[in-house]
Motif scaffolding. Structure first.
Motif: not given
Length: 434
Positions: A35-38, A90-97, A322-329
């Motif tokens: 959730v945090l990295l997303t 640089c922030l896109k690297v969260t996917v790799l992390i 709150p997570c679902l509002l940002f499509s973090i399911n």
């Protein structure tokens, strides 16, 4: 009754599979990190992308304001544009992390499950990632894009293969290296596994090189899918509905359906999105269409919050909202849980499939514009539909989808209330005794 009995038997068998349980436990253990990295990636999309909804000219235009009125080519050549682009990359690297951390935690669990050496297994997994990164020809932005869709698939593949190969080789006593007795115990144990470790690392190197070579060739899976099926098959409503069903069914098993079906996405729906955006094509089904449709669990959360009389479920729904509002399911999927829950299987598959067909009809009849623009998948609900279509009707479509999902889920939530009434009575009795 026969279908229900079959599903219950299937669920009971799946719950006993320790490998799937290890994957579910990994998701649960890493949920705060996911959730945090997303959210970090979402913040980068919204506030650091110089062409995004906040800084870009097609959005609020804050970038032009901060550069004293620069537009178009002058804006793109400015130092501000270059700095924000670098920060966004640089922030896109969260996917790799995210992918690496998932693989490491899963490696730990699989090593214990298959009775392997945990430290050596982690070394094998990390080495496999480094071999893959070293062999990738591209910058940080292209690397993050590459891992964006494959993150879970590669994490699952690397962790599973690394631990499986090493644990099997480590059991072969003929590969154990003889060591002197006076050596410290920790070093003695690691030196015994020297040959299995070396063979595993070598196989990881060869596999990573072969994987990237195939991915970059005309024989890659997306290229083969395009050549075999043709570009038009993915635009058939039945094919789009089947794709969405498979994606959700994999999530129900506890597997990342978006990542495991990414090769079909890369073969058809990403090119369709690019064609709409760059060539003004008329494709209905694109990656943004399916990202916008990733709101069906929000309908379940609202239905639970409104119609469930169990306070525990209502709190869980409010907590996940709150997570679902940002499509973090993921939090809601594993916390309710939806994963391997036979009661919610039918609505969980039915709601997004109906959404796909309704979205198709709305766009085909010209009520809603095509999804022309690429936006981050975590852009808030309704705003995502608006930005990706460039029209308020995109948000209206998401609102219609959400309303339909609430209607579909509500009978199953009420049924869930009835089936868990005994559980509630036990909880109340325990609370009274305490």
């Amino acid at each position: 009754m026969g279908v229900h009995h079959f599903i219950l038997q299937l669920v009971n068998r799946l719950l006993k599979i320790s490998y799937l349980r290890a994957i579910r436990e990994t998701f649960c253990a890493l949920m705060p990190v996911i959730v945090l990295l997303t959210l970090i990636d979402m913040a980068g999309c919204l506030f650091c992308d110089p062409t995004g909804p906040v800084l870009g000219d097609e959005g609020l235009g804050i970038g032009t304001f901060l550069t004293d009125g620069l537009h178009d080519e002058a804006y793109r050549e400015s130092a501000f544009y270059a700095t924000m682009t670098q920060l966004r990359n640089c922030l896109k690297v969260t996917v790799l992390i995210n992918s690496l951390l998932f693989s490491l935690v899963l490696t730990n669990k699989l090593a214990r499950l298959w009775h392997g050496d945990v430290t050596a297994s982690v070394v094998c997994t990390v080495s496999s990632y480094l071999f893959l990164l070293a062999g990738f020809n591209g910058n940080l932005a292209s690397l993050s894009t590459y891992f964006g869709g494959r993150a879970f698939f590669l994490a699952l593949l690397i962790a599973t293969v690394s631990v499986l190969v090493f644990s099997r080789l480590a059991r072969l006593r003929c590969l154990h290296l003889p060591v002197p007795q006076g050596m410290p115990q920790a070093m003695q144990q690691s030196m015994i596994l020297f040959i299995p470790l070396g063979l595993t690392l070598f196989s990881s190197l060869i596999t990573s090189f072969a994987w990237l070579s195939v991915e970059q060739s005309i024989h890659s899976l997306p290229s083969l899918l395009q050549g075999y099926f043709g570009a038009d098959i993915a635009q058939i409503p039945a094919a789009a509905i089947l794709y969405e069903c498979l994606r959700r069914l994999l999530w129900w098993f506890g597997l990342n359906g978006s990542s495991l079906t990414f090769f079909w996405n890369e073969a058809f729906y990403i090119p369709a999105q690019l064609a709409n955006e760059l060539e003004n094509s008329k494709y209905i089904f694109t990656i943004e269409f399916f990202d916008a449709n990733s709101i069906s669990l929000l309908g379940l959360a609202i239905s639970v919050w409104v119609f469930s009389y169990r306070e525990k479920l209502r709190q869980l729904s409010a907590y996940s909202l709150p997570c679902l509002l940002f499509s973090i399911n993921e939090p809601f999927l594993f916390a309710l849980p939806i994963v391997l829950n036979p009661l919610f299987l039918i609505p969980y598959l039915l709601a997004p499939m109906l959404n796909v067909y309704i979205g198709y009809l709305a766009i085909d009849f010209g009520i809603v514009p095509l999804f022309h623009y690429s936006v981050d998948a975590t852009v808030p609900v309704l705003l995502q539909g608006w930005l990706s279509t460039g029209d308020i009707m995109g948000a209206v479509l998401q609102l219609v989808w959400l309303s339909l999902d609430i209607v579909i889920y509500t009978p199953f939530v009420i049924m869930f209330n009835m089936l868990t009434r005994e559980e509630d009575a036990i909880e109340e009795a325990n609370a009274y005794e305490a």
